[in-house]
Design a protein around this motif. Structure first.
Motif, short mmCIF file in Angstrom:
data_model
loop_
_atom_site.label_atom_id
_atom_site.label_comp_id
_atom_site.label_asym_id
_atom_site.label_seq_id
_atom_site.Cartn_x
_atom_site.Cartn_y
_atom_site.Cartn_z
N LEU A 501 0.84 -1.19 0.00
CA LEU A 501 0.00 0.00 0.00
C LEU A 501 0.88 1.25 0.00
O LEU A 501 1.90 1.29 0.70
N VAL A 502 0.48 2.25 -0.78
CA VAL A 502 1.16 3.55 -0.80
C VAL A 502 0.28 4.57 -0.08
O VAL A 502 -0.89 4.73 -0.43
N ILE A 518 2.45 8.09 -7.02
CA ILE A 518 1.79 6.79 -7.19
C ILE A 518 2.16 6.19 -8.54
O ILE A 518 2.46 4.98 -8.65
N HIS A 519 2.17 7.00 -9.59
CA HIS A 519 2.55 6.49 -10.91
C HIS A 519 3.99 5.98 -10.90
O HIS A 519 4.30 4.93 -11.51
N ARG A 527 3.20 -3.07 -11.16
CA ARG A 527 1.81 -3.47 -10.88
C ARG A 527 1.06 -2.28 -10.28
O ARG A 527 1.67 -1.31 -9.82
N SER A 528 -0.25 -2.40 -10.29
CA SER A 528 -1.10 -1.31 -9.79
C SER A 528 -1.29 -1.47 -8.29
O SER A 528 -2.29 -2.01 -7.81
N VAL A 574 -8.83 -5.00 -2.67
CA VAL A 574 -7.80 -5.72 -3.45
C VAL A 574 -8.01 -7.22 -3.34
O VAL A 574 -7.85 -7.97 -4.31
N MET A 575 -8.39 -7.66 -2.12
CA MET A 575 -8.56 -9.10 -1.89
C MET A 575 -9.85 -9.64 -2.48
O MET A 575 -9.96 -10.81 -2.79
N THR A 576 -10.86 -8.74 -2.66
CA THR A 576 -12.15 -9.19 -3.18
C THR A 576 -12.06 -9.37 -4.69
O THR A 576 -11.71 -8.43 -5.41
N PRO A 577 -12.38 -10.54 -5.21
CA PRO A 577 -12.34 -10.73 -6.66
C PRO A 577 -13.41 -9.91 -7.34
O PRO A 577 -14.52 -9.76 -6.86
#
Length: 578
Positions: A501-502, A518-519, A527-528, A574-577
């Motif tokens: 996490l940023v 962030i970019h 990766r994003s 992020v964890m939720t598909p």
């Protein structure tokens, strides 16, 4: 507590009944008032339209003058015939200018010069084809010079003065009566010079004064913007350090001191937010962004934000669920409700407070009722004045400076809503936000999913980018206390070992922003990676500049619980598909 709930029901019933009766009788009045106000505002704004209408009115005045002069035999019949023929020929020109303004409103230099040329030509013709009976038409000439200058500016006043003098010269050249009475010409010429020059000096003075006021407002806005950032940072750091102390295993006595510091800090935060809100409104920097919003989500957010404060004050805060969706700016509506709830908690400690909704045709009214001491009738309208507080001799000190309800009313005007207050001394107070438009569109889906039960951030690898040393140190200490592995940077990093996490400040100095940070991090990791942006400036401006809607923007100073909740929500997303 039952009596308190009964009081709320009684007040709510009375408010609703009275609101129903007044709504029917006042709707027509409000509509007519709005139409009149709208037309007046339109006329005041479109000065060319006003000038076009007044031109037609003046034709009517001249026609009436001709009729009166004819009735008293002060004007020969042939002169009346010529003037009536001229007015009949001039009316299409006036209507053409009016139609031009209606079809193409706004500023048009060529239209202004055309209308001025036509006006002075017409006045010259009337003065040249008459004798002493047409001398009063000089007042129309002076009106055209001054009216044009006052409506359109100093340059047009100067042009009008020159055109007026040319008009007088042409009339003197063609009219034998004027040639025989040169003292009249001299008087008119002096008037046509002295009066516009004097008005020109007044306009110059007013423009300088107006520019000085505008510069003072701009300076105040700049000062508030810088003060906002400079004050947010230390308050934000103190809040984080307080949270670190609470998790440091202190004894109960020491924890009480920490809680007292935290409560005092909360008061400073609320006061600071009110001052910033009123400054932002004064600067005209608030632009509503309407979208479909579920009222249940708004009520849940308000209850969650105020649960701790209400508990400390001994108040029972509850909400009535509402399944409607309205088209409104959620942030502004939440600010309005937050101010109303804060007032209720401050002025009705220990009393039950209820927030709910009631549908009125195609609109919804949100109502906040409390069973507090109420407000005396003589104070009920004044509580919407800035810095006004209901204080009696011997009253206890209450935090705040009297900006809560004024902000509510000003935001309501911005959103085309209305605010009503009903209060019975000794029984309680109801504040209603009326006019929320119901929409059939689906509510906006929140960026962040609900936080799972028993959440934990332990083991999370966080990259913290913050240019302020104290804030960076306080945030890192808090995150480490939660079990996170933290890499701290004062600017955009050149290397990142591992990152889940940023968390970055938006303004990083040197013209760099959190968006670029962030970019850069995402490019380094390939990766994003999820991100959260913190800012000490205008949150709306930052949200508008960040194109990625999945990046939450948090405004400083923020509560540690809010930061933790957002981190967990980002983690869950992020964890939720998908």
């Amino acid at each position: 507590m039952a009596s308190g709930a009964s009081s709320i029901k009684t007040i709510s019933a009375r408010f609703v009944a009275k609101f129903k009766r007044r709504r029917v009788t006042n709707s027509a009045k409000q509509s007519r008032t709005f139409v009149r106000f709208y037309m007046l505002a339109e006329d005041a704004y479109d000065t060319e339209r006003v000038q076009a209408f007044v031109r037609i009115y003046m034709l009517g005045v001249v026609s009436l003058y001709i009729v009166v002069m004819g009735a008293f035999d002060a004007m020969p019949p042939e002169g009346q015939t010529e003037l009536r023929a001229f007015l009949a020929a001039y009316l299409p020109f006036a209507l053409l200018i009016l139609g031009w303004v209606v079809v193409r409103p706004g500023v048009n230099v060529w239209r202004r010069l055309t209308s001025m040329t036509g006006d002075f030509s017409g006045i010259a013709w009337m003065l040249a084809h008459g004798g002493s009976t047409t001398l009063p038409f000089f007042a129309i000439l002076l009106w055209v010079v001054l009216g044009t200058g006052l409506r359109f500016g100093r340059k047009y006043l100067q042009v009008g003065m020159v055109m007026g003098l040319i008009c007088l010269a042409v009339v003197t050249w063609f009219n034998t009566y004027w040639q025989e009475n040169l003292y009249v010409v001299a008087a008119f010429a002096v008037t046509a010079i002295v009066v516009p020059v004097y008005v020109l000096a007044l306009l110059s003075h007013m423009e300088r004064a107006y520019e000085a006021v505008r510069e003072a407002n701009r300076s105040k806005s700049r000062m508030m913007a810088h003060a906002s950032h400079d004050l947010r940072q230390p308050i934000h750091a103190i809040s984080l350090y307080t949270a670190c102390l609470r998790d440091a295993g202190l004894q109960d006595k020491d924890l009480q001191v920490v809680d007292s510091i935290d409560r005092s800090l909360g008061q400073v935060q609320r006061l600071f937010k009110s001052l910033l809100d009123i400054s932002t409104l004064d600067g005209g920097r608030v632009t509503p962004r309407r979208e479909p919003i579920a009222l249940t989500d708004v009520i849940d957010d308000i209850l969650r934000q105020n649960a701790e404060t209400a508990q400390r004050a001994g108040a029972v805060l509850r909400g009535v669920r509402c399944g409607l969706v309205v088209d409104v700016d959620q942030a502004l509506l939440t600010t309005m409700l937050q101010n109303i709830i804060s007032n209720a908690i401050k002025y009705a400690p220990g009393a039950p407070i209820v927030i709910g909704c009631r549908r009125r045709g195609r609109t919804v009214t949100m109502i906040v009722c409390d069973a507090g001491p109420g407000i005396a009738p003589e104070h009920q309208e004044r509580v919407f004045e800035e810095f006004y507080q209901v204080r009696e001799r011997g009253d206890r000190d209450i935090e705040g400076v009297g900006l809560g309800l004024p902000i509510v009313r000003r935001l309501a005007e911005l959103l085309d809503l209305s605010v009503e207050l009903r209060s019975l001394p000794g029984r309680g107070t109801c504040v209603a936000i009326a006019g929320l438009p119901v929409t059939a569109k689906p509510a906006r889906v929140g960026k962040l999913p609900p936080v799972p039960l028993a959440p934990s951030v332990r083991g999370l690898h966080v990259l913290l980018v913050e240019d302020d040393d104290s804030v960076r140190e306080a945030t890192a200490t808090l995150l480490k206390g939660w079990g996170c592995d933290v890499q701290t940077e004062a600017g955009i990093p050149v290397a990142v070992a591992n990152c889940d996490l940023v968390i970055t400040d938006y303004d990083l100095g040197g013209g760099l922003t959190g968006t670029e940070c962030i970019h850069a991090v995402r490019a380094l990791l390939g990766r994003s990676v999820p991100a959260v942006v913190l800012t000490g400036h205008d949150e709306a401006r930052v949200c508008a500049e960040i194109t990625d809607v999945s990046i939450p923007v948090l405004s400083k100073p923020l509560r540690p619980a809010e930061l933790r909740s957002v981190i967990l929500s980002v983690q869950a997303s992020v964890m939720t598909p998908s």
